[in-house]
Write a protein that holds these residues in place. Structure first.
Motif, PDB file in Angstrom:
ATOM      1  N   ASP A 212     -17.635  42.735  57.565  1.00 23.99           N
ATOM      2  CA  ASP A 212     -18.855  41.950  57.724  1.00 23.99           C
ATOM      3  C   ASP A 212     -18.686  40.555  57.146  1.00 23.99           C
ATOM      4  O   ASP A 212     -18.182  40.385  56.041  1.00 23.99           O
ATOM      5  N   PHE A 213     -19.077  39.567  57.910  1.00 25.25           N
ATOM      6  CA  PHE A 213     -19.009  38.211  57.371  1.00 25.25           C
ATOM      7  C   PHE A 213     -20.369  37.527  57.398  1.00 25.25           C
ATOM      8  O   PHE A 213     -20.546  36.458  56.845  1.00 25.25           O
ATOM      9  N   ILE A 214     -21.353  38.161  58.043  1.00 25.34           N
ATOM     10  CA  ILE A 214     -22.645  37.507  58.202  1.00 25.34           C
ATOM     11  C   ILE A 214     -23.463  37.563  56.923  1.00 25.34           C
ATOM     12  O   ILE A 214     -23.903  36.542  56.405  1.00 25.34           O
ATOM     13  N   PHE A 215     -23.636  38.784  56.377  1.00 23.34           N
ATOM     14  CA  PHE A 215     -24.455  38.909  55.177  1.00 23.34           C
ATOM     15  C   PHE A 215     -23.819  38.191  53.996  1.00 23.34           C
ATOM     16  O   PHE A 215     -24.512  37.629  53.157  1.00 23.34           O
ATOM     17  N   VAL A 216     -22.477  38.209  53.957  1.00 20.64           N
ATOM     18  CA  VAL A 216     -21.799  37.523  52.860  1.00 20.64           C
ATOM     19  C   VAL A 216     -22.115  36.041  52.895  1.00 20.64           C
ATOM     20  O   VAL A 216     -22.405  35.434  51.858  1.00 20.64           O
ATOM     21  N   SER A 217     -22.097  35.458  54.096  1.00 18.31           N
ATOM     22  CA  SER A 217     -22.358  34.017  54.137  1.00 18.31           C
ATOM     23  C   SER A 217     -23.786  33.709  53.726  1.00 18.31           C
ATOM     24  O   SER A 217     -24.045  32.674  53.121  1.00 18.31           O
ATOM     25  N   VAL A 218     -24.715  34.611  54.054  1.00 14.54           N
ATOM     26  CA  VAL A 218     -26.108  34.345  53.683  1.00 14.54           C
ATOM     27  C   VAL A 218     -26.299  34.485  52.172  1.00 14.54           C
ATOM     28  O   VAL A 218     -26.941  33.650  51.549  1.00 14.54           O
ATOM     29  N   ILE A 219     -25.730  35.541  51.598  1.00 16.94           N
ATOM     30  CA  ILE A 219     -26.005  35.813  50.189  1.00 16.94           C
ATOM     31  C   ILE A 219     -25.156  34.956  49.260  1.00 16.94           C
ATOM     32  O   ILE A 219     -25.620  34.489  48.230  1.00 16.94           O
ATOM     33  N   MET A 220     -23.906  34.691  49.624  1.00 13.26           N
ATOM     34  CA  MET A 220     -23.019  33.949  48.727  1.00 13.26           C
ATOM     35  C   MET A 220     -23.043  32.449  48.965  1.00 13.26           C
ATOM     36  O   MET A 220     -22.496  31.698  48.177  1.00 13.26           O
ATOM     37  N   LYS A 221     -23.641  31.998  50.085  1.00 12.70           N
ATOM     38  CA  LYS A 221     -23.638  30.566  50.430  1.00 12.70           C
ATOM     39  C   LYS A 221     -22.214  30.008  50.330  1.00 12.70           C
ATOM     40  O   LYS A 221     -21.311  30.542  50.947  1.00 12.70           O
ATOM     41  N   ASP A 222     -21.985  28.953  49.487  1.00 14.93           N
ATOM     42  CA  ASP A 222     -20.618  28.426  49.450  1.00 14.93           C
ATOM     43  C   ASP A 222     -19.904  28.752  48.146  1.00 14.93           C
ATOM     44  O   ASP A 222     -19.021  28.034  47.718  1.00 14.93           O
ATOM     45  N   ASN A 223     -20.272  29.859  47.536  1.00 14.26           N
ATOM     46  CA  ASN A 223     -19.617  30.281  46.307  1.00 14.26           C
ATOM     47  C   ASN A 223     -18.329  31.032  46.662  1.00 14.26           C
ATOM     48  O   ASN A 223     -18.303  32.254  46.740  1.00 14.26           O
ATOM     49  N   TYR A 224     -17.225  30.284  46.882  1.00 13.01           N
ATOM     50  CA  TYR A 224     -15.981  30.861  47.398  1.00 13.01           C
ATOM     51  C   TYR A 224     -15.483  32.042  46.573  1.00 13.01           C
ATOM     52  O   TYR A 224     -14.907  32.973  47.099  1.00 13.01           O
TER      53      TYR A 224
END
Lengths: 416, 280
Positions: free
Chosen positions: B210-222
């Motif tokens: 999954d890459f969708i929820f991660v992008s929403v929850i983590m924003k740009d915190n690499y």
């Protein structure tokens, strides 16, 4: 039971505190979704503009939903509480034994075991699925879009404007919606049936008595499943580009002179996504059908053999009907999944090729990828929610109808 | 073997060989690119001019921008936790719907089914702000909650399986005085190994892809990314030339455990899938 009454009262108190301390200040703005936008005020002493905190429509809406949920919970527990007290009084009057707290707990492990088991899953379900969905449904009746982003700008209720805009307007949005809706259905039908038919053929071929090393073949096809979809799809999408490996290979062989526009020609792009989806999906259907084939009762074939049926007759009269019957529910599920098949489209073509006649969408976009773009890229939440509700209505009607009609639900006690 | 049968056999084996090559080409292409020395997504030759291990080494040594080892640990942590929670929750719900009879059972089953039809990411802004308000945004815990929160919706395959376990087993145990609680742990679960494994595999794999929820929850915190979102970032427009071959190397590393898991547990996976298929 008296102890239980205390627990109920404590929970009620906690809910009431939550409601008045936290929920109420949001709920009181629920009808307008906020009146004071964030503003700037000249601070004479410091000689700068200072930001004044205004209302935030989105937080108002979100926490109002939570506050309303708390209210409902409050009323529900109140009912339980009253019922509990009534029962205690009744038992006391009749001089019967009042269950102790321990007995109630034991009951929760036996005759009321469903409450124990469902408590945790249902709580997470309500918090992470139901309430967010309620919130999104409400968004569909507001004007929450790129021009109304809180806290800078407020959004408010607009009634059915979005619905009318999409379904009845003459705008590009209506054109886009019906264009995409049509393609979504064509896609779902093509994707489901190509996988179904070819997956079935492949499974039958591997299971054929003349084929050796059945397990090896199955494993070979399953290896592709283990690679995360986004990796394989991104690779394939790069390979399909004009400078990509497939065009390179075709030109090297001398089949074509110039790169084929796999992803930029609308028709070709649509063919591509269906074909690539076969690559993704057939291993899964192959495995399903393998399982089904192995489960066909052997005596059916034996009696057919005695009756002198040919191989072809055995196939059309036993194998095929059996497989179709057994996989019917799974097929409908696949169909619904394909309507919402985000990965294949988004990673392969990104919805493109794009034309000017569509609003924020391309020729291979499905409703669900369009929705994603509207939400994530364009922040057009109100429109996206309206589409989301529509997708949801199609999908849920289909699945409810099918699930309650299939034998597996009607005869769920069959094997028990 | 008759002559005709021999011909059919050769024909079928050829078709299968051609098809399996078609299915394996992208896999092979991925491995090949991961060892390619030449950078970039597009090359002028199909076969790499030179091979190198650097793409793999770079993943573990050059962690300034993309910290692959960290992503890997994040994903493993999230996957293990959400796998355990999801499996337990799903099996509990499936058992309830399969074995226990109570007033709102049918309604709950239908509602769960319908809720599962909502496109998941529609609710993600709401979830993000909810997480933020309880101070969980940009944490791995939030991801675990999101992945296992909907467990109650995926009950039907497991329920189908439980339905096939003879109810006479339950009845015998009840005659011996076992409560429903005991029946669940001592009778149903030990008899359901395939479906437990199947549910667990699916739950374990979800965070890896999954890459969708991660992008929403983590924003740009690499640093808090999981591998899927991290890999996705590696091939966006700004990074693709420099990192494409590393992306392939990382993808190979992620795929290996999943391939092994699949081959090892194939037996259970198949019986899980067919339990779902035959029972809907």
């Amino acid at each position: 039971m008296i102890f239980l009454t205390f627990i109920y009262i404590i929970v009620e108190a906690l809910l009431a505190t939550f409601f008045f301390k936290f929920g109420f200040k949001y709920l009181s703005h629920f009808h307008t979704l906020g009146e004071n936008a964030q503003g700037k005020q000249w601070n004479e002493a410091l000689q700068i503009y200072e930001r004044t905190t205004g209302d935030n429509s989105m937080l108002i809406l979100l926490f109002s939903v939570f506050a309303i949920a708390a209210c409902i919970l409050f009323i529900w527990i109140l009912v339980l509480l009253i019922r509990n007290i009534k029962q205690i009084l009744k038992l006391e009057k009749e001089g019967k034994h009042i269950p102790t707290f321990k007995e109630i707990l034991l009951e929760l492990l036996d005759s009321k075991f469903h409450i124990t088991l469902l408590a945790a899953p249902m709580t997470t379900l309500v918090l992470f699925t139901v309430l967010p969905i309620v919130f999104m449904i409400l968004i569909a009746f507001t004007n929450f879009d790129a021009n109304h982003q809180p806290p800078g700008e407020l959004f408010t209720w607009t009634g059915l404007t979005n619905v009318i805009d999409i379904f009845l307007g003459n705008s590009t949005k209506t054109h886009t919606f019906f264009g995409i809706l049509g393609w979504t259905f064509v896609w779902a039908i093509l994707a489901t049936f190509t996988n179904y038919i070819f997956g079935m053929l492949l499974a039958m071929m591997i299971n054929h008595k003349l084929v050796k090393c059945k397990k090896l073949w199955r494993t070979l096809f399953m290896i592709s499943v283990a690679i995360p979809q986004f990796v394989s799809l991104l690779l394939i999408s790069r390979a399909l580009e004009p400078a990509g490996a497939i065009n390179l290979a075709l030109m090297k062989i001398g089949l074509i002179n110039a790169p084929l526009p796999f992803l930029t020609n609308p028709t070709l792009a649509r063919v591509c996504v269906v074909v690539i989806n076969m690559w993704i999906g057939i291993p899964y259907t192959m495995m399903t059908f393998t399982g089904v084939l192995l489960n066909i009762p052997e005596d059916l074939y034996e009696s057919a053999q005695i009756d002198g049926a040919t191989a072809f007759q055995r196939f059309t009269n036993i194998t095929l009907p059996y497989m179709i019957f057994v996989t019917a529910p799974a097929t409908i599920t696949t169909f619904v999944t394909n309507i919402n098949n985000f990965n294949v489209i988004y990673l392969l073509t990104g919805g493109g090729p794009f034309g000017l006649d569509y609003y924020q969408a391309g020729k291979t976009d499905l409703l669900v990828t369009w929705l994603y773009k509207l939400t994530v890229d364009k922040h057009d939440y109100a429109l996206a929610s309206t589409i989301g509700i529509f997708i949801f209505m199609i999908a849920s009607t289909l699945s409810i109808a099918v699930y309650n009609r299939t034998g597996s639900v009607k005869k769920e006690d069959m094997f028990q | 073997m008759s002559n005709r049968n021999k011909k059919i056999s050769i024909l079928m084996h050829t078709v299968l060989a051609i098809l399996s090559v078609l299915w394996l080409i992208p896999v092979f292409w991925l491995v090949l690119s991961s060892f390619r020395k030449e950078k970039g997504a597009y090359t002028s030759t199909l076969w790499p001019k030179a091979f190198t291990f650097d793409n793999y080494v770079k993943l573990f040594t050059d962690t300034r921008l993309f910290n692959f080892p960290k992503w890997f640990c994040n994903t493993l942590f999230v996957a293990v936790c959400s796998c355990i929670i999801t499996t337990i929750l799903t099996l509990m719900v499936a058992y309830v719907y399969s074995r226990l009879r109570f007033k709102s059972r049918k309604a709950l089953m239908n509602i769960s089914l319908v809720l599962g039809m909502f496109p998941g990411f529609m609710s993600m802004i709401a979830i993000y702000h909810f997480m933020k308000s309880i101070g969980l945004d940009q944490t791995l815990l939030a991801l675990i909650l999101v992945y296992s929160g909907g467990a109650a919706l995926n009950y039907y395959i497991a329920k189908g399986f439980f339905d096939t376990i003879p109810i006479s087993l339950d009845e015998a145990a009840r005659l011996d005085g076992a409560s429903r609680h005991v029946i669940f742990w001592k009778i149903i679960l030990p008899n359901s190994k395939p479906i437990v494994v199947n549910t667990a595999i699916n739950a374990f794999i979800a965070p890896w892809v999954d890459f969708i929820f991660v992008s929403v929850i983590m924003k740009d915190n690499y640093d808090k990314y999981t591998v899927a979102k991290g890999l996705f970032t590696m091939v966006d427009k700004a990074n693709i030339f420099e990192y494409y071959t590393s992306f392939c190397a990382a993808a190979v590393l992620v795929s290996i455990p999943i391939v092994l898991l699949f081959i090892k547990l194939q037996k259970y996976y198949v019986s899980g899938v067919t339990a779902g298929a035959s029972k809907g």
